[in-house]
Design a protein around this motif. Sequence first.
Motif, PDB file in Angstrom:
ATOM      1  N   UNK A 266       0.874  -1.170   0.000  1.00 26.11           N
ATOM      2  CA  UNK A 266       0.000   0.000   0.000  1.00 26.11           C
ATOM      3  C   UNK A 266       0.908   1.215   0.000  1.00 26.11           C
ATOM      4  N   UNK A 267       0.814   2.030  -1.022  1.00 31.52           N
ATOM      5  CA  UNK A 267       1.748   3.130  -1.226  1.00 31.52           C
ATOM      6  C   UNK A 267       1.137   4.429  -0.711  1.00 31.52           C
ATOM      7  N   UNK A 268       1.464   4.780   0.527  1.00 32.48           N
ATOM      8  CA  UNK A 268       0.905   5.964   1.171  1.00 32.48           C
ATOM      9  C   UNK A 268       1.917   7.107   1.160  1.00 32.48           C
ATOM     10  N   UNK A 269       1.403   8.339   1.071  1.00 27.09           N
ATOM     11  CA  UNK A 269       2.233   9.553   1.112  1.00 27.09           C
ATOM     12  C   UNK A 269       3.406   9.469   0.123  1.00 27.09           C
ATOM     13  N   UNK A 270       3.121   8.954  -1.043  1.00 25.88           N
ATOM     14  CA  UNK A 270       4.161   8.780  -2.057  1.00 25.88           C
ATOM     15  C   UNK A 270       3.694   9.325  -3.393  1.00 25.88           C
ATOM     16  N   UNK A 271       4.665   9.702  -4.223  1.00 28.99           N
ATOM     17  CA  UNK A 271       4.389  10.042  -5.609  1.00 28.99           C
ATOM     18  C   UNK A 271       4.869   8.861  -6.431  1.00 28.99           C
ATOM     19  N   UNK A 272       3.939   8.205  -7.117  1.00 31.43           N
ATOM     20  CA  UNK A 272       4.224   6.941  -7.785  1.00 31.43           C
ATOM     21  C   UNK A 272       4.052   7.112  -9.297  1.00 31.43           C
ATOM     22  N   UNK A 273       5.061   6.700 -10.050  1.00 33.38           N
ATOM     23  CA  UNK A 273       5.007   6.800 -11.508  1.00 33.38           C
ATOM     24  C   UNK A 273       5.158   5.406 -12.108  1.00 33.38           C
ATOM     25  N   UNK A 274       4.230   5.008 -12.953  1.00 35.49           N
ATOM     26  CA  UNK A 274       4.349   3.773 -13.732  1.00 35.49           C
ATOM     27  C   UNK A 274       4.636   4.155 -15.176  1.00 35.49           C
ATOM     28  N   UNK A 275       5.829   3.814 -15.639  1.00 39.16           N
ATOM     29  CA  UNK A 275       6.268   4.127 -16.996  1.00 39.16           C
ATOM     30  C   UNK A 275       6.057   2.915 -17.902  1.00 39.16           C
ATOM     31  N   UNK A 276       5.977   3.138 -19.209  1.00 36.98           N
ATOM     32  CA  UNK A 276       5.789   2.054 -20.191  1.00 36.98           C
ATOM     33  C   UNK A 276       4.583   1.178 -19.844  1.00 36.98           C
ATOM     34  N   UNK A 277       3.500   1.835 -19.432  1.00 33.46           N
ATOM     35  CA  UNK A 277       2.331   1.110 -18.925  1.00 33.46           C
ATOM     36  C   UNK A 277       1.619   0.299 -20.002  1.00 33.46           C
ATOM     37  N   UNK A 278       1.916   0.548 -21.267  1.00 34.60           N
ATOM     38  CA  UNK A 278       1.290  -0.260 -22.322  1.00 34.60           C
ATOM     39  C   UNK A 278       1.738  -1.717 -22.235  1.00 34.60           C
TER      40      UNK A 278
ATOM     41  N   UNK B 104      -3.437  -5.072 -23.358  1.00 33.99           N
ATOM     42  CA  UNK B 104      -2.700  -4.040 -22.627  1.00 33.99           C
ATOM     43  C   UNK B 104      -3.552  -3.459 -21.504  1.00 33.99           C
ATOM     44  N   UNK B 105      -2.995  -3.426 -20.310  1.00 35.12           N
ATOM     45  CA  UNK B 105      -3.703  -2.846 -19.176  1.00 35.12           C
ATOM     46  C   UNK B 105      -3.944  -1.359 -19.338  1.00 35.12           C
ATOM     47  N   UNK B 106      -3.090  -0.703 -20.120  1.00 33.79           N
ATOM     48  CA  UNK B 106      -3.292   0.727 -20.374  1.00 33.79           C
ATOM     49  C   UNK B 106      -4.568   0.938 -21.170  1.00 33.79           C
TER      50      UNK B 106
END
Length: 278
Positions: free
Chosen positions: A186-198, A235-237
């Motif tokens: 569980x990602x709390x108080x974070x800035x999360x980036x998912x790249x190449x999501x395709x 693709x999930x994107x």
Amino acid sequence: MLGDAAACQQVQTLLNALYLRLESGLPLEMAEIDQEIRMGGSAAGTGVRNGDQLEMFKGGRVEIKTRKKLIEPRTEAQKSYVKSLFSNELGFGIGPAGTGKTYLAVAVAVNMFIEGKVDKIILSRPAVEAGEKLGFLPGDMKEKVDPYMQPLYDALGDFLPGKQLAKLIEDKKIEIAPLAFMRGRTLSNAFVVLDEAQNATTMQMKMFLTRLGKGSRMVVTGDRTQIDLQRGQVSGLHDAERLLKGIDKISFNYFTAKDVVRHPLVAKIIEAYEADDS
């Protein structure tokens, strides 16, 4: 000035935009000149800096302050994208390579981190190519997956001094990991980036999006034309775009070849492929 009146007006607009960049203390190199030409002189905007970490001027200029430099989105799509990342808890950036999707997302992440708005930065990518060959690569797990994460390290290196970046990674204030490592967290108080999501499957995308915790923000970036999944996998994107549009606090921003900020030839290459597809 001789020539067609409309053409003369375009040249005048372009020159005004370039002069404005110089007067504002902004860089003016070949990349900026090319961008102004392709955007018809509209990329510079108007206004005066006042030192805030994010400024939106009359004319639409946006600036992102990081430890090493000030980042200025160059196109209207990039400006809208950055504004949406500051305004929404979940944002999608979709478009071809070289349009700044990931670079700007990481810049916003660093800005929010140094301003104390999040406690950590988490950057992730699906290690699609590594999935089949990971066990045959030399080294420990970090050494196996780091080559796939290198673009994320490169972006961070543009915004944070080397020693500070190394310390933040050591202290786990900044994490760079394959998408598979996000399961169960569980990602709390974070800035999360998912790249190449395709290259995330539908199940992986659902898993990732449901990691969002209290005080966190997420950005998902991808290029629908560069899917490396095995045949038959969706693709999930694509599914996320179809299912989540219209939900409050989720933004979708789209880029085209006009938003490419790499070498000018990259935009022409993308346009050629797009024309062939259509």
